[in-house]
Scaffold this active site. Structure first.
Site, PDB file in Angstrom:
ATOM      1  N   ARG A  89       0.631  -1.006  -0.145  1.00 44.51           N
ATOM      2  CA  ARG A  89      -0.057   0.291   0.011  1.00 44.51           C
ATOM      3  C   ARG A  89       1.255   1.471   0.211  1.00 44.51           C
ATOM      4  O   ARG A  89       0.501   1.982  -0.782  1.00 44.51           O
ATOM      5  CB  ARG A  89      -0.829   0.390   1.338  1.00 44.51           C
ATOM      6  CG  ARG A  89      -1.854   0.707   1.235  1.00 44.51           C
ATOM      7  CD  ARG A  89      -2.966   1.202   2.577  1.00 44.51           C
ATOM      8  NE  ARG A  89      -3.413   0.058   2.450  1.00 44.51           N
ATOM      9  CZ  ARG A  89      -3.774  -0.114   3.621  1.00 44.51           C
ATOM     10  NH1 ARG A  89      -4.541   0.235   4.718  1.00 44.51           N
ATOM     11  NH2 ARG A  89      -4.670  -1.189   3.945  1.00 44.51           N
TER      12      ARG A  89
ATOM     13  N   HIS B 257      -8.103  -5.107  -7.714  1.00 44.40           N
ATOM     14  CA  HIS B 257      -7.764  -3.718  -6.627  1.00 44.40           C
ATOM     15  C   HIS B 257      -9.348  -3.561  -5.664  1.00 44.40           C
ATOM     16  O   HIS B 257      -9.953  -3.246  -5.921  1.00 44.40           O
ATOM     17  CB  HIS B 257      -7.492  -2.527  -6.961  1.00 44.40           C
ATOM     18  CG  HIS B 257      -6.718  -1.591  -5.715  1.00 44.40           C
ATOM     19  ND1 HIS B 257      -5.274  -2.406  -5.162  1.00 44.40           N
ATOM     20  CD2 HIS B 257      -7.534  -0.578  -4.956  1.00 44.40           C
ATOM     21  CE1 HIS B 257      -5.535  -1.116  -4.294  1.00 44.40           C
ATOM     22  NE2 HIS B 257      -6.311  -0.006  -3.978  1.00 44.40           N
TER      23      HIS B 257
ATOM     24  N   TYR C 269     -18.305  11.728 -14.567  1.00 42.12           N
ATOM     25  CA  TYR C 269     -18.219  12.811 -15.204  1.00 42.12           C
ATOM     26  C   TYR C 269     -16.911  13.251 -16.255  1.00 42.12           C
ATOM     27  O   TYR C 269     -16.910  14.414 -16.795  1.00 42.12           O
ATOM     28  CB  TYR C 269     -17.897  14.061 -14.586  1.00 42.12           C
ATOM     29  CG  TYR C 269     -20.017  14.401 -14.598  1.00 42.12           C
ATOM     30  CD1 TYR C 269     -20.786  14.490 -14.959  1.00 42.12           C
ATOM     31  CD2 TYR C 269     -19.870  14.880 -12.864  1.00 42.12           C
ATOM     32  CE1 TYR C 269     -21.933  14.385 -14.010  1.00 42.12           C
ATOM     33  CE2 TYR C 269     -20.941  14.414 -11.931  1.00 42.12           C
ATOM     34  CZ  TYR C 269     -22.013  14.573 -12.805  1.00 42.12           C
ATOM     35  OH  TYR C 269     -22.517  14.985 -12.267  1.00 42.12           O
TER      36      TYR C 269
END
Length: 767
Positions: free
Chosen positions: A38, A84, A128
């Protein structure tokens, strides 16, 4: 009624282990997961798992730089579903950052839509925006289809993902990285790719190159937002040698001439990861609080580029002085910390030097080159095998046609045939002669390829093309075999590959030009405070209730001044805007006010407690102008005191500075400037004591020593004077009295003294 059944009882299984070991093992598992999967990047490709999975998923979606865009929601959804297993918001944030050219030096994602800005605004929702890969991101994945790196199963075992990217350039240093793991962290600034490749070429030519030689080619970070690095070269060298350190980065600015002597400062580049909106807020706060009095206004005139306009209060202000103060009080200058803590070979976290990180990248490139070369050799061997079968087919075309046409098992017949014998062409099935059982010359792969040949491939010219292809592949295989056998050839090939990347993305391109420059740190910021403020006379007025103001000019001290109902004047004196004003509280703390920061005299002023943290139960003992190089006498109502240098009482914060230590029930009684050689002390019992000044110690802070002994009451007042000139005071009628014969009141410090002379003020004060 329901019948009861005697079901067997299942006893719960219990596992006992010490709590410390149980928690330790689980926390260690969590820590290793955070460190390796991570927070820390891999030294080879400079990517964390989430970034690696984003790029790989976009490659699988065929989002090439020349292709179309896809919705970011689709990309983050694929990443989450296939590789993931975390939140889509976190994945989208990571992908959006890869597209922000103000955060990433060489963006790996080409975003279309609102992906945030330097003001700190967040990207638009993933539904968007659209995205695709950039050209430089493709070079990171070049070779994935050629067994360049290992693959591992994804989280549910249905797909595979790369363990590391082939990485055609040192992405870790080019784009930098940051992360906080468990017990460790990393913070690496971006660098210029052209310079990094120059350093790699140096290490290829001279593996023992020193850190000093490498830093000559990589002089420092190259931030996407530009700026000016003012760190000394010796410090930068030590930072790169140890893998830990910091870089001081300043905004880029210039003076813009407005004509007729007027000017303004224009900031065109701000430090890396500084949000422009918060920077403007901080500059406006400096103006409001008058912490930088020579700054009059700040305006944000930015459009596509950064343009912050700073207006000075006066045209006589020195621009370097103004910027020096802003560098010290705002994020126009920052310290970017470097902590090159990375994963070596994807497993071991280590704080590496610049040389070690470049070496890890070059070793990875050599491993990728070897694997790709071996993969190519395997492909060539397979193709040569098929080409040999095709050539045999052309040499024995009639026999091949007969077998395919008349044999019931043509594949086995082709493999059993011994080629090169003369055969009579069969005109019918009866004339066909099956191959005799035996070991043929064609393999199963060759036979399968022959059977899958198209008729159009039986042209006469095809045979010549096959022979030419075979010869070319043999030459290529020989070159690859020589490459794998010679380490020198491998390093030379890596150097050529890096040179190609440098040509595409180096300083010859708009993206590859260095953006951050270097400069020596100037001393302009070390400016005396008085130089920052325009020197003007003021009259400081403070009421009994603590409302303070400053009237312009030196107003006559007898002038009638208005106060709030129930309030009255207490302190009034002449000062200047450059003066520091000491406020002495009854709690023993000294506070510092700036003359230029006092509210104007048009109204009633402002409560001084809004400017300093003076408790409500502590009254103002004195208000006076600070003068450097002076000595001050401070004393408490208990009769303890000492002498303190004026430099020791200046406070730098609102909380003030504790100088006189007072216990409960005791307050600060006075603060007087020291002049002369003797001290006169008078108590509430009207006893006066005179003793030499040298008997008082000079301290920075504390309770002090006993000035006068009291049986009842405490100290009323104290003053310093010159014994030879005598002691003066004003009698009740307002007349000044001078006493030169003080023998009956002289004594040792901490003695009782004698009753004050006739005519001494009834309030027991000298002034």
């Amino acid at each position: 009624m329901t019948e009861k059944t005697d079901a067997p009882k299942i006893e719960p299984t219990e596992h006992s282990e010490p709590l410390r070991r149980a928690i330790g093992e689980r926390y260690l598992t969590y820590a290793l997961s955070t460190i390796m999967h991570r927070a820390l990047p891999d030294a080879r490709d400079g990517l964390k798992p989430v970034h690696r999975r984003i790029l790989y998923a976009m490659r699988e979606l065929r989002l090439s730089p020349t292709g179309g865009f896809r919705k970011s929601a689709k990309i983050s959804g694929d990443v989450m579903g296939n590789y993931h297993p975390h939140g889509d918001a976190a994945i989208y944030d990571a992908m959006a950052r890869l597209a922000q050219d103000f955060n990433v030096r060489y963006p790996l994602v080409d975003g279309q839509g609102n992906f945030g800005n330097i003001d700190g605004d967040n990207p638009a929702a993933s539904r968007y925006t659209e995205a695709r890969l950039t050209a430089i991101a493709e070079t990171l994945m070049e070779g994935l289809a050629e067994n360049a790196v290992d693959f591992r199963p994804n989280y549910d075992g249905t797909l595979e993902e790369p363990v590391v990217m082939p990485a055609a350039f040192p992405n870790l240093l080019a784009n930098g990285s940051s992360g906080i793991a468990v017990g460790m962290a990393t913070n690496i600034p971006p660098h210029n790719l052209h310079e990094l490749i120059d350093a790699c070429q140096l290490m290829l030519n001279d593996p023992e190159a020193s850190d000093d030689e490498i830093v000559r080619l990589v002089p420092g970070p190259d931030f996407p937002t530009g700026g000016v690095i003012v760190e000394p070269r010796e410090t930068i060298l030590e930072t790169y040698r140890t893998g830990r350190g910091a870089f001081r980065l300043r905004a880029r600015w210039a003076v813009e001439d407005l004509g007729r002597g007027a000017w303004q400062i224009v900031v065109t580049e701000i430090p890396y990861q500084v949000q422009k909106s918060k920077l403007i807020e901080r500059l406006a706060e400096l103006i409001q609080t008058k912490k930088v009095p020579i700054l009059a206004d700040v305006r944000d005139e930015s459009a596509e580029d950064v343009r912050i306009v700073l207006e000075p209060r006066s045209r006589t202000v020195d621009p370097d002085m103004l910027m020096g103060m802003l560098f010290r009080n705002s994020d126009l200058e920052i310290r970017f910390n470097l902590n090159m803590n990375v994963l070596i070979d994807g497993r071991v976290p280590k704080v590496c030097s610049l040389k070690e990180v470049l070496r890890a990248f070059l070793d990875h490139r050599r491993d990728v080159l070897q694997r790709r070369s071996q993969h190519r050799i395997d492909k060539i061997d397979h193709r040569l095998e098929i080409l040999e079968g095709f050539i045999i087919t052309f040499l024995n075309l009639d026999r091949v046609i007969d077998i395919i046409r008349y044999d019931s098992e043509p594949k086995a017949a082709l493999m059993a045939e011994v080629w090169g014998r003369k055969h009579k062409r069969a005109t019918s099935e009866d004339d066909y002669v099956p191959p005799k059982p035996g070991k043929g010359e064609l393999s199963e792969v060759q036979a399968e390829a022959i059977l899958n040949m198209r008729l159009r491939s039986l042209r006469k010219l095809e045979e010549m093309e096959l022979i030419a292809e075979r010869d070319a592949l043999r030459d290529e295989r020989a070159d690859l075999a020589a490459l794998l056998a010679d380490a020198g050839l491998q390093w030379a090939r890596i150097g050529r590959d890096l040179a190609e990347v440098q040509k595409l993305f180096g300083k010859g391109t708009a993206m590859g030009k260095r953006r951050s420059d270097f400069a020596d740190r100037t001393d302009a910021e070390e400016v005396p405070f008085e130089a920052m403020i325009e020197r003007e006379p003021i009259t400081v007025i403070c009421s009994k209730m603590g409302w303070i103001r400053a009237m312009k000019g030196h107003v006559a001290l007898e002038t009638e001044v208005k106060f709030k109902d129930g309030d009255e004047g207490r302190f009034i004196f002449h000062a200047e805007t450059t003066d520091k004003i000491l406020l002495i509280g009854a709690n023993g703390r000294f506070y510092t006010l700036i003359g230029a920061n006092l509210p104007g005299g048009r109204g009633m002023g402002e409560p001084v407690r809004l400017m300093v943290d003076l408790p409500n139960d502590s009254e103002i003992v004195d208000l006076m102008i600070w003068r450097g190089g002076e000595k001050l006498l401070v004393a408490s109502t208990a009769g303890d005191g000492f002498v303190v240098a004026s430099e020791e009482v200046v406070a730098q914060t609102r909380a003030g500075k504790q100088v006189l230590t007072v216990r409960e029930g005791v307050k600060t009684a006075l603060c007087r400037r020291v002049s002369g050689d003797s001290v006169a002390v008078v108590g509430e019992n009207r006893k006066l004591l005179v003793f030499p000044l040298i008997q008082l110690p000079e301290m920075a802070k504390g309770k002090g020593v006993r000035l006068q002994k009291y049986k009842d009451g405490g100290l009323s007042d104290a003053i310093t004077f010159t014994l030879a000139s005598g002691l003066s005071w004003k009698d009740p009628a307002g007349r000044t009295r001078l006493e030169t014969d003080l023998a009956q009141w002289q004594g040792m410090r901490a003695s009782t003294g004698a009753m004050a002379p006739r005519g001494f003020p009834r309030d027991n004060r000298f002034t």
